[in-house]
Design an enzyme around this catalytic site. Structure first.
Site, PDB file in Angstrom:
ATOM      1  N   GLU A  53      -4.360   2.223   7.736  1.00  0.00           N
ATOM      2  CA  GLU A  53      -4.244   2.007   6.293  1.00  0.00           C
ATOM      3  C   GLU A  53      -4.956   3.148   5.559  1.00  0.00           C
ATOM      4  OE1 GLU A  53      -4.077  -1.985   4.929  1.00  0.00           O
ATOM      5  OE2 GLU A  53      -5.468  -1.557   3.300  1.00  0.00           O
TER       6      GLU A  53
ATOM      7  N   ARG B  53       0.816  -1.235   0.000  1.00  0.00           N
ATOM      8  CA  ARG B  53       0.000   0.000   0.000  1.00  0.00           C
ATOM      9  C   ARG B  53       0.843   1.276   0.000  1.00  0.00           C
ATOM     10  NH1 ARG B  53      -3.243  -3.663  -0.651  1.00  0.00           N
ATOM     11  NH2 ARG B  53      -5.034  -4.102   0.673  1.00  0.00           N
TER      12      ARG B  53
ATOM     13  N   SER C  82     -10.320  -1.212   4.512  1.00  0.00           N
ATOM     14  CA  SER C  82      -9.701  -1.625   5.776  1.00  0.00           C
ATOM     15  C   SER C  82      -9.144  -0.411   6.498  1.00  0.00           C
ATOM     16  CB  SER C  82      -8.556  -2.604   5.520  1.00  0.00           C
ATOM     17  OG  SER C  82      -9.067  -3.755   4.912  1.00  0.00           O
TER      18      SER C  82
HETATM   19  C1  LIG Z   1     -15.370  -0.670   0.410  1.00  0.00           C
HETATM   20  C2  LIG Z   1     -13.888  -0.493   0.155  1.00  0.00           C
HETATM   21  C3  LIG Z   1     -13.096  -1.594  -0.114  1.00  0.00           C
HETATM   22  C4  LIG Z   1     -11.730  -1.457  -0.364  1.00  0.00           C
HETATM   23  N1  LIG Z   1     -10.982  -2.561  -0.646  1.00  0.00           N
HETATM   24  C5  LIG Z   1      -9.685  -2.431  -0.980  1.00  0.00           C
HETATM   25  C6  LIG Z   1      -8.900  -3.574  -1.352  1.00  0.00           C
HETATM   26  O1  LIG Z   1      -9.368  -4.703  -1.395  1.00  0.00           O
HETATM   27  N2  LIG Z   1      -7.608  -3.383  -1.665  1.00  0.00           N
HETATM   28  C7  LIG Z   1      -7.032  -2.139  -1.654  1.00  0.00           C
HETATM   29  O2  LIG Z   1      -5.854  -2.030  -1.977  1.00  0.00           O
HETATM   30  N3  LIG Z   1      -7.729  -1.053  -1.295  1.00  0.00           N
HETATM   31  C8  LIG Z   1      -9.045  -1.159  -0.960  1.00  0.00           C
HETATM   32  N4  LIG Z   1      -9.764  -0.062  -0.608  1.00  0.00           N
HETATM   33  C9  LIG Z   1      -9.075   1.259  -0.495  1.00  0.00           C
HETATM   34  C10 LIG Z   1      -9.058   2.090  -1.780  1.00  0.00           C
HETATM   35  O3  LIG Z   1     -10.130   1.757  -2.643  1.00  0.00           O
HETATM   36  C11 LIG Z   1      -7.745   1.947  -2.538  1.00  0.00           C
HETATM   37  O4  LIG Z   1      -6.649   2.380  -1.754  1.00  0.00           O
HETATM   38  C12 LIG Z   1      -7.745   2.746  -3.850  1.00  0.00           C
HETATM   39  O5  LIG Z   1      -6.614   2.382  -4.609  1.00  0.00           O
HETATM   40  C13 LIG Z   1      -7.754   4.249  -3.637  1.00  0.00           C
HETATM   41  O6  LIG Z   1      -8.032   4.852  -4.884  1.00  0.00           O
HETATM   42  P1  LIG Z   1      -8.748   6.268  -4.962  1.00  0.00           P
HETATM   43  O7  LIG Z   1      -8.865   6.625  -6.401  1.00  0.00           O
HETATM   44  O8  LIG Z   1     -10.023   6.265  -4.203  1.00  0.00           O
HETATM   45  O9  LIG Z   1      -7.676   7.193  -4.238  1.00  0.00           O
HETATM   46  P2  LIG Z   1      -7.907   8.287  -3.091  1.00  0.00           P
HETATM   47  O10 LIG Z   1      -8.520   7.642  -1.900  1.00  0.00           O
HETATM   48  O11 LIG Z   1      -8.601   9.467  -3.664  1.00  0.00           O
HETATM   49  O12 LIG Z   1      -6.402   8.689  -2.762  1.00  0.00           O
HETATM   50  C14 LIG Z   1      -5.555   7.771  -2.102  1.00  0.00           C
HETATM   51  C15 LIG Z   1      -4.103   8.226  -2.265  1.00  0.00           C
HETATM   52  O13 LIG Z   1      -3.736   8.138  -3.631  1.00  0.00           O
HETATM   53  C16 LIG Z   1      -3.296   9.399  -4.129  1.00  0.00           C
HETATM   54  N5  LIG Z   1      -3.766   9.528  -5.502  1.00  0.00           N
HETATM   55  C17 LIG Z   1      -5.001   9.272  -5.987  1.00  0.00           C
HETATM   56  N6  LIG Z   1      -5.038   9.489  -7.305  1.00  0.00           N
HETATM   57  C18 LIG Z   1      -3.799   9.907  -7.660  1.00  0.00           C
HETATM   58  C19 LIG Z   1      -3.206  10.306  -8.878  1.00  0.00           C
HETATM   59  N7  LIG Z   1      -3.882  10.325 -10.030  1.00  0.00           N
HETATM   60  N8  LIG Z   1      -1.892  10.677  -8.870  1.00  0.00           N
HETATM   61  C20 LIG Z   1      -1.191  10.658  -7.725  1.00  0.00           C
HETATM   62  N9  LIG Z   1      -1.692  10.295  -6.542  1.00  0.00           N
HETATM   63  C21 LIG Z   1      -2.987   9.935  -6.513  1.00  0.00           C
HETATM   64  C22 LIG Z   1      -3.903  10.435  -3.193  1.00  0.00           C
HETATM   65  O14 LIG Z   1      -3.125  11.623  -3.164  1.00  0.00           O
HETATM   66  C23 LIG Z   1      -3.862   9.689  -1.880  1.00  0.00           C
HETATM   67  O15 LIG Z   1      -2.556   9.788  -1.378  1.00  0.00           O
HETATM   68  C24 LIG Z   1     -11.137  -0.174  -0.351  1.00  0.00           C
HETATM   69  C25 LIG Z   1     -11.935   0.951  -0.092  1.00  0.00           C
HETATM   70  C26 LIG Z   1     -13.302   0.799   0.154  1.00  0.00           C
HETATM   71  C27 LIG Z   1     -14.143   2.026   0.400  1.00  0.00           C
END
Ligand SMILES: Cc1cc2nc3c(=O)[nH]c(=O)nc-3n(C[C@H](O)[C@H](O)[C@H](O)COP(=O)(O)OP(=O)(O)OC[C@H]3O[C@@H](n4cnc5c(N)ncnc54)[C@H](O)[C@@H]3O)c2cc1C
Length: 304
Positions: free
Chosen positions: A295, A164, A213
């Site tokens: 996380e 992560r 998580s």
């Molecule tokens: C119901 C649920 C289930 C989940 N299950 C999982 C799972 O199984 N596995 C898992 O790994 N995660 C899981 N997650 C967490 C999450 O979905 C992941 O971490 C996902 O990759 C975050 O993507 P996001 O676009 O929402 O990023 P955000 O939450 O918007 O941002 C997260 C981080 O990424 C950075 N970021 C986002 N986009 C960019 C970009 N274009 N360039 C540079 N930095 C960027 C942000 O600055 C921040 O630091 C879950 C979340 C939920 C709500």
């Protein structure tokens, strides 16, 4: 603020842009029109202004006082998915689930992305993973715009993928990623994704406002201290053992269904959610001596 062909909004409240539905205002929200627009904007933005790229906010608690930064959120212009032979090219705003489905239809296995609710930029930044497969496993390269406005290509070596976590420098924005997934039979890949979704719905509060998580699974040595005596604990188990399943502060609750999920039951503030998380960490430490690590990313300032 520099001239742009995109959309720039001052004092934009972020709560509706995060899965947990909390978060105060960003100084500015910038939605670039395309890569050139983003690059020109970052080049002309004074270097001391902080930049925070945001995906769909599925791994974030934005604090109630908001972010003293320009938040960059990509939309149209960044949500394409292209199949190029054995490769998948996706814009940063393409949803993981859409990428998984389009790849599967072309016989390419990115099924691990199907149940992760983020977008591709966030998947690369967080090395998102599921069922033992991580973004790093099928990653070829990403395109990013640096804080100074240069467009660069990043390899896996540049990003140094870990659990992560990556080494993406602060203020750099991922705009595209290319994957080389293994081949699979389209029907079988579809069936696997349906099975994964059903398994999620059965075990996790997938219809609630969460951010996935809350804490990493703690790993480490057991009390014997022997090098071969490593425990592989689950965060939900140590939270249960500390009696925190279902615990509440204000509108925040540790899910009854899966105790490592923090929920906004409606009306929670970021302060409620963070305070509950910290209370869980404290009780787990008192109960078992285990230190839980967040996380979910927590960003921004508390309410004044
Ligand atoms: C119901 C649920 C289930 C989940 N299950 C999982 C799972 O199984 N596995 C898992 O790994 N995660 C899981 N997650 C967490 C999450 O979905 C992941 O971490 C996902 O990759 C975050 O993507 P996001 O676009 O929402 O990023 P955000 O939450 O918007 O941002 C997260 C981080 O990424 C950075 N970021 C986002 N986009 C960019 C970009 N274009 N360039 C540079 N930095 C960027 C942000 O600055 C921040 O630091 C879950 C979340 C939920 C709500």
């Amino acid at each position: 603020m520099p001239e742009t062909r995109g959309k720039l909004t001052e004092h934009r409240v972020l709560s509706d842009l995060t899965w947990l539905r909390v978060g105060g205002p960003a100084d500015w929200l910038f939605q670039p029109a395309d890569v050139e627009d983003l690059a020109a904007f970052l080049r002309d933005l004074p270097p001391e202004v902080p930049v925070f790229p945001m995906g769909v906010g599925s791994n974030l608690i934005v604090r109630d006082g908001g972010l003293r930064a320009v938040v960059i959120r990509m939309g149209r212009g960044f949500n394409y998915i292209e199949i190029e032979g054995d490769r998948v090219r996706a814009g940063a705003a393409a949803l993981d689930a859409h990428v998984a489905r389009k790849a599967a239809a072309a016989g390419l296995d990115l099924t691990f992305l199907r149940t992760i609710p983020g977008a591709i930029g966030g998947a690369v930044r967080m090395n998102a993973g599921c069922y033992g497969i991580y973004t790093a496993d099928h990653f070829v390269e990403a395109t990013a715009v640096t804080r100074a406005g240069e467009v660069v290509t990043l390899t896996a070596g540049d990003l140094n993928f870990r659990y992560r976590q990556t080494d993406l420098p602060e203020g750099w924005v991922i705009v595209e990623a290319v994957f080389a997934p293994p081949r699979g039979e389209a029907g079988a890949l579809e069936a696997r994704m349906a099975e994964q979704l059903a398994r999620r719905d059965a075990t996790q509060p997938s219809r609630e406002r969460t951010a996935g998580s809350t804490f990493r699974n703690p790993a480490g040595f057991s009390s014997t201290g022997r090098a071969d005596d490593v425990h592989d604990l689950k965060a939900w188990k140590v939270i249960d053992d500390a009696g925190m399943r279902g615990a509440r502060i204000g509108g925040a609750q540790m899910s009854e269904k899966h105790s490592n999920f923090l929920i906004n039951t409606g009306g929670a503030t970021a302060q409620d959610l963070e305070a509950l998380g910290e209370e869980v960490r404290k009780r787990v430490f008192q109960n078992s001596g285990i230190e839980l690590h967040w996380e979910i990313m927590r960003v921004g300032e508390p309410a004044p």
